[in-house]
Design a protein around this motif. Structure first.
Motif, PDB file in Angstrom:
ATOM      1  N   ASP A 402       0.695  -1.288   0.047  1.00  0.00           N
ATOM      2  CA  ASP A 402      -0.061   0.089  -0.062  1.00  0.00           C
ATOM      3  C   ASP A 402       0.686   1.236  -0.219  1.00  0.00           C
ATOM      4  O   ASP A 402       1.721   1.527   0.785  1.00  0.00           O
ATOM      5  CB  ASP A 402      -1.027   0.104   1.250  1.00  0.00           C
ATOM      6  N   LEU A 403       0.830   1.982  -0.974  1.00  0.00           N
ATOM      7  CA  LEU A 403       1.784   3.151  -1.165  1.00  0.00           C
ATOM      8  C   LEU A 403       1.337   4.267  -0.042  1.00  0.00           C
ATOM      9  O   LEU A 403       0.288   4.724   0.210  1.00  0.00           O
ATOM     10  CB  LEU A 403       1.301   4.092  -2.626  1.00  0.00           C
ATOM     11  N   SER A 404       2.427   4.583   0.612  1.00  0.00           N
ATOM     12  CA  SER A 404       2.070   5.498   2.109  1.00  0.00           C
ATOM     13  C   SER A 404       2.435   6.879   1.627  1.00  0.00           C
ATOM     14  O   SER A 404       3.355   7.070   0.883  1.00  0.00           O
ATOM     15  CB  SER A 404       2.848   4.821   3.162  1.00  0.00           C
ATOM     16  N   PRO A 405       1.981   7.746   2.364  1.00  0.00           N
ATOM     17  CA  PRO A 405       2.368   9.301   2.063  1.00  0.00           C
ATOM     18  C   PRO A 405       4.012   9.462   2.621  1.00  0.00           C
ATOM     19  O   PRO A 405       4.717  10.172   1.842  1.00  0.00           O
ATOM     20  CB  PRO A 405       1.554  10.271   3.141  1.00  0.00           C
ATOM     21  N   ARG A 406       4.186   8.629   3.522  1.00  0.00           N
ATOM     22  CA  ARG A 406       5.719   8.854   3.706  1.00  0.00           C
ATOM     23  C   ARG A 406       6.788   8.501   2.891  1.00  0.00           C
ATOM     24  O   ARG A 406       7.776   8.921   2.770  1.00  0.00           O
ATOM     25  CB  ARG A 406       6.100   8.270   5.071  1.00  0.00           C
ATOM     26  N   PHE A 407       6.443   7.375   1.820  1.00  0.00           N
ATOM     27  CA  PHE A 407       7.127   7.139   0.783  1.00  0.00           C
ATOM     28  C   PHE A 407       7.260   7.936  -0.188  1.00  0.00           C
ATOM     29  O   PHE A 407       8.321   8.324  -0.668  1.00  0.00           O
ATOM     30  CB  PHE A 407       6.591   5.746   0.103  1.00  0.00           C
ATOM     31  N   LEU A 408       6.299   8.703  -0.585  1.00  0.00           N
ATOM     32  CA  LEU A 408       6.187   9.795  -1.620  1.00  0.00           C
ATOM     33  C   LEU A 408       6.983  10.892  -0.871  1.00  0.00           C
ATOM     34  O   LEU A 408       7.772  11.465  -1.612  1.00  0.00           O
ATOM     35  CB  LEU A 408       4.691  10.249  -1.609  1.00  0.00           C
ATOM     36  N   LEU A 409       6.769  10.912   0.163  1.00  0.00           N
ATOM     37  CA  LEU A 409       7.622  12.228   0.913  1.00  0.00           C
ATOM     38  C   LEU A 409       9.116  12.184   0.664  1.00  0.00           C
ATOM     39  O   LEU A 409      10.011  13.021   0.300  1.00  0.00           O
ATOM     40  CB  LEU A 409       7.096  12.649   2.167  1.00  0.00           C
ATOM     41  N   LEU A 410       9.658  10.898   1.234  1.00  0.00           N
ATOM     42  CA  LEU A 410      10.973  10.565   1.514  1.00  0.00           C
ATOM     43  C   LEU A 410      11.725  10.451   0.019  1.00  0.00           C
ATOM     44  O   LEU A 410      12.606  10.830  -0.139  1.00  0.00           O
ATOM     45  CB  LEU A 410      11.112   9.256   2.210  1.00  0.00           C
ATOM     46  N   HIS A 411      10.731   9.817  -0.988  1.00  0.00           N
ATOM     47  CA  HIS A 411      11.147   9.818  -2.378  1.00  0.00           C
ATOM     48  C   HIS A 411      11.616  10.876  -2.924  1.00  0.00           C
ATOM     49  O   HIS A 411      12.631  11.088  -3.407  1.00  0.00           O
ATOM     50  CB  HIS A 411      10.421   8.807  -2.967  1.00  0.00           C
ATOM     51  N   THR A 412      10.607  11.939  -2.722  1.00  0.00           N
ATOM     52  CA  THR A 412      10.577  13.200  -3.491  1.00  0.00           C
ATOM     53  C   THR A 412      11.907  14.277  -2.555  1.00  0.00           C
ATOM     54  O   THR A 412      12.692  14.665  -3.122  1.00  0.00           O
ATOM     55  CB  THR A 412       9.460  14.232  -3.289  1.00  0.00           C
ATOM     56  N   LEU A 413      12.174  13.789  -1.313  1.00  0.00           N
ATOM     57  CA  LEU A 413      13.163  14.649  -0.617  1.00  0.00           C
ATOM     58  C   LEU A 413      14.347  14.039  -0.962  1.00  0.00           C
ATOM     59  O   LEU A 413      15.386  14.963  -1.050  1.00  0.00           O
ATOM     60  CB  LEU A 413      12.817  14.070   0.952  1.00  0.00           C
ATOM     61  N   ALA A 414      14.437  12.872  -1.337  1.00  0.00           N
ATOM     62  CA  ALA A 414      16.028  12.063  -1.802  1.00  0.00           C
ATOM     63  C   ALA A 414      16.299  12.812  -3.142  1.00  0.00           C
ATOM     64  O   ALA A 414      17.449  13.207  -3.334  1.00  0.00           O
ATOM     65  CB  ALA A 414      15.767  10.804  -1.821  1.00  0.00           C
ATOM     66  N   HIS A 415      15.202  13.085  -4.152  1.00  0.00           N
ATOM     67  CA  HIS A 415      15.351  13.650  -5.302  1.00  0.00           C
ATOM     68  C   HIS A 415      15.995  14.884  -5.119  1.00  0.00           C
ATOM     69  O   HIS A 415      16.979  15.438  -5.872  1.00  0.00           O
ATOM     70  CB  HIS A 415      14.402  13.278  -6.148  1.00  0.00           C
TER      71      HIS A 415
END
Length: 561
Positions: A402-415
């Protein structure tokens, strides 16, 4: 003419691993399966990765003694010439170059021209969804407009795979594929020239005919029965090769504090005022000194405390990258194992050393942000697009069920952090990589930005230096300020779906995307609005960005916030 064609050890896994087409010095080759590798391989240890992939171990390609390759006859990883069809740029004659025609150290040359110019590989090949790769049947293509009886009349019909009278011509009064023509100049029993020809206008795409069921390095008796439709493509097309690479990181434990902390501690202890501070302990001056130190703390930096859980500097790390196989035609095609003979229990791998920065987010702040209904509604739209995407199963291992908000947040932060660090650390964006740990079912809330090189001594420390206390907060503030605005705004910021399968929101090449080698998910599942905020969703760092702007405005007016 003697020449050496070399491939670095790290390149034998990616990008020129088993099954990949390699263009070098005007010639074209394909990497053979590991069943053809020499016995002088180098063992690569990684027990965790071996258990994960179900193999006994890993081996790297033989390494050279030095950069000058002083042992010219040292056996290396085999690459087979492909495509086999070549043509002469002078007389336009096509030649089917066989393995028996190879001369060590000599490129193929035209035997029909007095100057013996070097032959050029044909630009087009054929592939199938089962992972097979082969030459196009150019004799059949030239004769495909004829009836079966007319094709049978050609004297080279019985040895079409090695036709010696084909020519690859370019028309002066046309452009594109329509200007390219394959013609047959075979002489029939009646003494007449065959004359069959066809341009390449309709060459690309799905074609009639049977797949050979093999790859160029396999013997004819190793072919498989393949019922897939063949597709003609350019040999350098992106869908010719999709490698499947897994990697594992090893970070050695150390009882010593990081080098940056040791240096900072030594500078404080060696400062002349250190004894003055020690002497103030337990006196009236102690509170005065504490107040002075607190008043020197700048607001944007202090606001970060609640958002960041911690920063760990990794002076040295080791990464093992293993190639399990490859696919052709599409990322969902049949996986072809690195050992096409299916006899070996090991995989090709390479190990590199480097450095990195581990960043975790504040647990309470992250939980409060994730539970905001606006955040959940925003991420629900991305999750729906992911469920409908062809990459759903491919990304499941990275993002979870299940795609979580924290994954989207962390992934964008990494980029965004990689893009900012590329300005400050001296590394290019292509040399930095990410690891996102954003699966709430495992309690993950962090990321790793790292770089790794083939040198056994690792890298020079530029990335770790930017993670030190005196540099990293300013790096984060500048990153957020840059992320708040994109040159493609307002179009980028207001997008409700862009990129592959509409899996991105506010993310484009001008603000967020990275080279494909740097990203775990192929530049998908990105949205900078989750960091800086928008009219639809609150940003995790919105208050930090506001404090930064207020501080900058107050400073510009000559005061303090």
């Amino acid at each position: 003419m003697k020449r050496k064609l070399r491939v670095r050890q790290a390149q034998t896994v990616l990008p020129f691993g088993v099954g990949a087409v390699l263009d070098v010095q005007g010639e074209s080759f394909v990497a053979a399966g590991i069943g053809s590798w020499p016995g002088t391989k180098t063992a690569v240890a990684s027990e965790r990765l071996a258990a994960r992939l179900g193999v006994t171990g890993f081996f790297a390609a033989p390494h050279t003694l030095n950069d000058r390759y002083d042992d010219a006859d040292r056996p290396g990883v085999p690459y087979v010439r492909f495509p086999g069809w070549l043509f002469c740029g002078a007389c336009r004659t096509m030649v089917r170059f066989l393995r028996a025609d190879e001369k060590p150290g000599e490129p193929p040359v035209c035997a029909s021209c007095a100057a013996a110019p070097r032959l050029t590989p044909m630009r087009f090949v054929r592939i199938c969804p089962d992972g097979h790769l082969d030459d196009i049947d150019w004799w059949y293509w030239a004769h495909s407009g004829l009836t079966p009886e007319q094709r049978a009349a050609c004297s080279e019909g019985q040895r079409a795979w090695q036709a010696r009278r084909l020519a690859f011509r370019v028309a002066d009064r046309a452009s594109g594929l329509e200007a390219l023509t394959v013609s047959c100049g075979a002489i029939g029993a009646t003494g007449r020239t065959c004359g069959a020809e066809r341009d390449l206008l309709d060459l690309l795409g799905p074609q009639a005919g049977r797949c050979s069921g093999r790859n160029p390095w396999q013997r004819w008796d190793e072919r498989a029965t393949c019922g897939q439709q063949v597709h003609n493509v350019q040999r350098t097309a992106g869908n010719v090769y999709y490698p499947v690479v897994y990697s594992a990181l090893d970070i050695p434990r150390s009882a010593e504090p990081p080098r940056a902390e040791r240096d900072a501690a030594e500078s404080v202890l060696g400062h002349g005022l250190w004894t003055v501070f020690l002497g103030a302990l337990g006196t009236d001056r102690e509170e005065v000194f504490r107040t002075m130190i607190k008043s020197d703390t700048e607001e944007p930096w202090s606001t970060l405390d609640a958002h960041i859980g911690g920063v760990v500097l990794v002076d040295r790390l080791r990464e093992v990258r293993a190639l399990t196989g490859f696919r052709r035609h599409s990322v969902n095609g049949t996986l072809v194992p690195a050992d096409t003979g299916a006899r070996l229990r090991w995989l090709p791998a390479t190990e590199v050393y480097g450095e990195g920065i581990v960043l975790t987010l504040g647990e309470q702040r992250l939980t409060d942000w994730e539970n905001d209904p606006r955040v959940r509604a925003h991420v629900h739209g991305v999750r729906a697009d992911l469920d409908a995407s062809f990459r759903d199963e491919q990304l499941a291992e990275t993002v979870g069920k299940d795609l979580s908000p924290r994954f989207l947040l962390l992934h964008t932060l990494a980029h965004l952090l990689i893009r900012q660090l590329s300005f400050d650390s001296g590394y290019t964006t292509a040399s930095l990589r990410e690891r996102v740990y954003g699966r709430p079912e495992y309690g993950q809330r962090g990321l790793l930005i790292y770089t790794a090189a083939g040198d056994a001594e690792g890298t020079l420390g530029g990335l770790v230096r930017q993670g030190e206390k005196q540099h990293f907060p300013e790096t984060l503030i500048r990153m957020l300020e840059a992320a708040a605005w994109c040159s493609a705004d307002p179009l980028c910021a207001e997008h409700t779906g862009q990129g592959f399968g509409n899996l991105n929101r506010a993310a484009c090449h001008a603000c967020t995307l990275l080279p494909e080698t740097s990203c775990q998910t192929g530049n998908t599942l990105l949205d900078r609005a989750l960091l800086v905020g928008s009219a639809r969703v609150p940003g995790y760092f919105s208050d930090v960005l506001t404090a930064s702007r207020e501080y900058a405005a107050a400073t510009a007016l000559g005061g303090r916030p």
